[in-house]
Design an enzyme around this catalytic site. Sequence first.
Site, PDB file in Angstrom:
ATOM      1  N   HIS A  63      -1.084   4.668   7.328  1.00  0.00           N
ATOM      2  CA  HIS A  63      -0.477   4.912   6.017  1.00  0.00           C
ATOM      3  C   HIS A  63       0.002   6.357   5.913  1.00  0.00           C
ATOM      4  CE1 HIS A  63      -3.017   1.364   5.188  1.00  0.00           C
ATOM      5  NE2 HIS A  63      -2.038   1.054   4.363  1.00  0.00           N
ATOM      6  N   ASP A 109      -5.912   7.313   8.927  1.00  0.00           N
ATOM      7  CA  ASP A 109      -5.912   6.061   9.683  1.00  0.00           C
ATOM      8  C   ASP A 109      -4.712   5.926  10.617  1.00  0.00           C
ATOM      9  OD1 ASP A 109      -3.887   5.643   7.865  1.00  0.00           O
ATOM     10  OD2 ASP A 109      -4.674   3.751   7.078  1.00  0.00           O
ATOM     11  N   SER A 164       0.807  -1.222   0.000  1.00  0.00           N
ATOM     12  CA  SER A 164       0.000   0.000   0.000  1.00  0.00           C
ATOM     13  C   SER A 164       0.838   1.268   0.000  1.00  0.00           C
ATOM     14  CB  SER A 164      -0.942   0.003   1.206  1.00  0.00           C
ATOM     15  OG  SER A 164      -0.223  -0.175   2.419  1.00  0.00           O
TER      16      SER A 164
END
Length: 274
Positions: free
Chosen positions: A237, A234, A71
């Site tokens: 990330h 979040d 990611s």
Amino acid sequence: MSRTRPVLAGVALAATSALAGAWAGREVLRRQAAAARLAIGKPLGEQALDADRTWKKKYGDPIELLVLGDSIAAGLGAERPEETFGARLAVRLAKRTRRSVRLTGRAVVGAESSVLAAQLDGLPAAYRPDVAVVVVGGNDVTHRVPVAESVRHLTEAVERLRALGAAVVVGTCPDLGALTAVPQPLRALGARASRQLAAAQREAALAAGAHVVSLAHVVGPFFVTNPDEMFALDRFHPSAAGYRRTAKAVLPSVLAALGLSEEVPFGHALPATG
């Protein structure tokens, strides 16, 4: 009564206590992991923005840049395509070389090192990147993939990329100790595991002919000291600012891999071969 019986009883009691302690420890970690997943959630979704395009077209003579991994490589957390890791790196590379950069991203949110093979398999048969950047490892740690297995998949990916004629840059596993959303002692264990994986990735990637960037060293401190700026919603990330900092940190090794620079700063390492 035999004198060995009390000794055996003591050993049994100690073993029982150790097992109970180990079970209790695992249960604490399990609960903390569940709490961390609940706290982090998935406010960013599970699909990163598509930034595949030619950046700085006006320069012409494009450099083919391939980005593989998880990611972070995909840029989850960026709000616009130009804020993703790949796009940030492409633009910086274009400005330094005065050549346009054609970005091809195959990174997948949630990917472990074992997925690198599939990412490479999905490329067109005739595609030949000039330079490939691989960022992977965090999910291997959180999913408790054995280090040897993770490193084997990374090595195979580097070897395949070099066989295509690509220069390769590997960004090693970030330090998961920077994730304040994860409670202790789970965070400390994650930090230790991520550092162990990063060290193993470094040695294996260098031996396979890749340039290596220690993300824990070159960008980790910024995430520790400026979490509100560097992390996305979040708290797991990178944000747009986090990707800007990461791309800036990786660029010196990309330039070196392309033969455009002979020196790299602290946290970067030149390959042992090729």
